[in-house]
Design a protein around this motif. Structure first.
Motif, short mmCIF file in Angstrom:
data_model
loop_
_atom_site.label_atom_id
_atom_site.label_comp_id
_atom_site.label_asym_id
_atom_site.label_seq_id
_atom_site.Cartn_x
_atom_site.Cartn_y
_atom_site.Cartn_z
N PHE A 153 -53.86 98.27 -22.80
CA PHE A 153 -55.52 98.15 -22.80
C PHE A 153 -55.85 99.71 -22.78
O PHE A 153 -56.99 99.71 -23.56
N ASP A 154 -55.26 100.42 -21.91
CA ASP A 154 -55.71 101.79 -21.89
C ASP A 154 -55.64 102.36 -23.36
O ASP A 154 -56.68 103.09 -23.71
N THR A 155 -54.67 102.12 -24.39
CA THR A 155 -54.27 102.87 -25.34
C THR A 155 -55.39 102.21 -26.52
O THR A 155 -56.22 102.88 -26.98
N LEU A 156 -55.51 100.93 -26.42
CA LEU A 156 -56.51 100.00 -27.34
C LEU A 156 -57.93 100.21 -27.23
O LEU A 156 -58.72 100.41 -28.18
N SER A 157 -58.40 100.64 -25.81
CA SER A 157 -59.71 100.81 -25.58
C SER A 157 -60.21 102.04 -26.32
O SER A 157 -61.37 101.95 -26.22
N LYS A 158 -59.24 102.94 -26.48
CA LYS A 158 -60.02 104.01 -27.04
C LYS A 158 -59.88 104.03 -28.37
O LYS A 158 -60.26 105.17 -29.07
N LEU A 159 -59.56 103.07 -29.38
CA LEU A 159 -59.68 102.97 -30.60
C LEU A 159 -60.69 102.11 -30.95
O LEU A 159 -61.40 101.19 -30.39
N ASP A 160 -60.79 102.19 -32.56
CA ASP A 160 -61.92 101.45 -33.06
C ASP A 160 -61.41 99.98 -32.93
O ASP A 160 -60.32 99.60 -33.30
N ARG A 161 -62.49 99.31 -32.87
CA ARG A 161 -62.14 97.68 -32.74
C ARG A 161 -61.40 97.28 -34.07
O ARG A 161 -60.62 96.31 -34.03
N ASN A 162 -61.83 97.89 -34.95
CA ASN A 162 -61.26 97.36 -36.45
C ASN A 162 -59.69 97.25 -36.32
O ASN A 162 -58.80 96.66 -37.24
N CYS A 163 -58.94 98.29 -35.58
CA CYS A 163 -57.73 98.39 -35.48
C CYS A 163 -56.99 97.23 -34.57
O CYS A 163 -55.87 96.87 -34.98
N TYR A 164 -57.92 96.36 -34.06
CA TYR A 164 -57.16 95.09 -33.37
C TYR A 164 -56.97 94.08 -34.26
O TYR A 164 -55.80 93.20 -33.72
N SER A 165 -57.11 94.09 -35.50
CA SER A 165 -56.97 92.96 -36.43
C SER A 165 -55.50 92.98 -36.70
O SER A 165 -54.93 91.99 -36.96
N VAL A 166 -54.69 94.19 -36.74
CA VAL A 166 -53.35 94.01 -37.19
C VAL A 166 -52.56 93.43 -35.85
O VAL A 166 -51.36 92.69 -36.13
N PHE A 167 -52.95 93.65 -34.80
CA PHE A 167 -52.43 92.79 -33.64
C PHE A 167 -52.49 91.39 -33.48
O PHE A 167 -51.62 90.56 -33.28
N GLU A 168 -53.73 91.00 -33.84
CA GLU A 168 -53.88 89.69 -34.18
C GLU A 168 -53.12 89.03 -34.90
O GLU A 168 -52.49 87.92 -35.04
N GLU A 169 -52.83 89.89 -36.19
CA GLU A 169 -51.91 89.15 -37.34
C GLU A 169 -50.63 89.10 -36.82
O GLU A 169 -49.89 87.86 -37.07
N ILE A 170 -50.12 90.15 -35.85
CA ILE A 170 -48.75 89.96 -35.29
C ILE A 170 -48.64 88.67 -34.42
O ILE A 170 -47.86 88.18 -34.57
N TYR A 171 -49.56 88.51 -33.63
CA TYR A 171 -49.58 87.42 -32.73
C TYR A 171 -49.67 86.13 -33.45
O TYR A 171 -48.90 85.08 -32.92
N LYS A 172 -50.54 85.85 -34.56
CA LYS A 172 -50.41 84.84 -35.32
C LYS A 172 -48.93 84.42 -35.63
O LYS A 172 -48.64 83.12 -35.80
N LYS A 173 -48.00 85.50 -36.03
CA LYS A 173 -46.87 85.09 -36.51
C LYS A 173 -46.03 84.57 -35.34
O LYS A 173 -44.80 83.89 -35.78
N THR A 174 -46.24 84.70 -34.25
CA THR A 174 -45.39 84.50 -33.04
C THR A 174 -45.91 82.96 -32.69
O THR A 174 -45.10 82.49 -31.74
N GLU A 175 -46.95 82.42 -33.25
CA GLU A 175 -47.18 80.94 -32.61
C GLU A 175 -47.11 79.90 -33.90
O GLU A 175 -47.80 78.99 -34.01
N ILE A 176 -46.05 80.44 -34.90
CA ILE A 176 -45.82 79.46 -35.91
C ILE A 176 -44.86 78.20 -35.59
O ILE A 176 -45.26 77.01 -35.82
N ASN A 177 -44.26 78.55 -34.63
CA ASN A 177 -43.37 77.43 -33.64
C ASN A 177 -42.42 76.92 -34.69
O ASN A 177 -41.64 75.82 -34.48
N GLU A 178 -41.95 77.95 -35.41
CA GLU A 178 -40.62 77.73 -36.16
C GLU A 178 -40.03 78.87 -36.15
O GLU A 178 -40.39 79.92 -37.15
N VAL A 179 -38.83 79.06 -35.34
CA VAL A 179 -38.53 80.61 -34.89
C VAL A 179 -37.69 81.42 -36.34
O VAL A 179 -37.97 82.29 -36.46
N LEU A 180 -37.40 80.69 -37.40
CA LEU A 180 -37.08 81.02 -38.32
C LEU A 180 -37.84 81.68 -39.45
O LEU A 180 -37.96 82.74 -39.90
N ILE A 181 -39.09 81.11 -39.65
CA ILE A 181 -40.22 81.34 -40.19
C ILE A 181 -40.87 82.30 -39.68
O ILE A 181 -41.28 83.26 -40.27
#
Length: 297
Positions: A153-181
């Protein structure tokens, strides 16, 4: 006119928690916000306005409208004890939940924010992508692991909000619910994001480039090699010490003719590698953006 104060609450489910509550303090836009992390049983005698909000609103409403959602009485509660001003509300609640998701990634479940605005409104918590989870998260909510939430939070709060999208992209990959994919998607992200743009991309080179962000100190080469060896040792259980060859098994569907014969030990290695890669990617991205922000400031 002075801004109204609001309080926030997030519910977290499908993760280990001892039940021993703890507090933390977070800073955002000049405000110090006190957090309480606890379980439902510890909230029976909590003071107002929290008691009515939690027991008569969140819990009662959720118990009447369960659907497939987690039971709030089994969830971990994260509360802002001293509240914060309305002009900070949207940015704070979004970023804080994002940091919770990055540390306590799927299969942990984290609700959208519930908010209590005195003499105005109560917003109930809602859940996204809730389904029957095959596994319980190997992570655990402790005071130590929560420090990582605060660090992100301390790091990301100092960044432009546009940087957050890459983290949302990574999180979406963790919720596919098929571990191999999920693992294949993470490999693909690493290969592309950390490709040096010279010649054909290579997953082995990209992982080494990622680890330069994960552990940027030149003298820590040994620690980076330990991580490489760990990944390769996991792949050796499938007779594929090369990261590139293991990725190809996933990318070209060859695993479909093999997975039914995999042992518990092999499946355990797959899940452990998935969790390791998630944490490496997120930490590396945070370190990279933190360094870039320091250089530009």
């Amino acid at each position: 006119m002075k801004d109204n104060i609001r309080y926030s609450c997030w519910l977290i489910d499908n993760i280990k928690f001892s039940g021993k509550e703890f507090t933390k303090t977070i800073n955002f836009n000049g405000e110090k916000i006190e957090l309480l992390i606890t379980k439902y049983e510890n909230l029976k005698d909590i003071e107002e306005p929290f008691h009515d909000w939690i027991h008569n609103k969140i819990v009662n409403h959720s118990m009447r409208n369960l659907s497939n959602n987690p039971l709030p009485i089994n969830s971990i509660f994260v509360l802002t004890k001293n509240g914060y001003t309305n002009h900070n509300s949207q940015d704070f609640s979004y970023l804080f939940r994002l940091c919770l998701k990055l540390v306590y990634y799927q299969p942990t479940l984290i609700s959208k924010v519930s908010e209590f605005i005195p003499d105005a409104a109560i917003i109930m918590p809602t859940w996204e992508n809730v389904r029957n989870m095959r596994t319980i998260s190997k992570n655990e909510i402790t005071s130590d692991t929560f420090n990582k939430v605060l660090s992100y939070f301390d790091t990301l709060s100092k960044l432009d909000r546009n940087c957050y999208s890459v983290f949302e992209e990574i999180y979406k990959k963790t919720e596919i619910n098929e571990v191999l994919i999920e693992l294949l998607a993470l490999y693909s992200f690493i290969e592309g994001f950390w490709h040096n743009q010279r010649g054909k991309s290579n997953i082995d080179k990209s992982i080494r480039a990622m680890l330069q962000d994960y552990i940027p100190q030149k003298e820590e080469k040994f620690k980076r090699e330990v991580i490489i060896r760990k990944i390769k040792s996991q792949n050796e259980l499938f007779n594929q010490s090369s990261i590139d060859k293991m990725r190809n098994i996933l990318a070209h569907g060859m695993y479909k003719s093999q997975e039914d014969s995999w042992s518990n030990k092999q499946w355990k290695a797959i899940f452990e590698q998935r969790n390791l890669i998630i944490e490496l990617v997120i930490d590396s991205l945070v370190n990279r953006l933190k360094c870039e922000n320091q250089l530009s400031s």
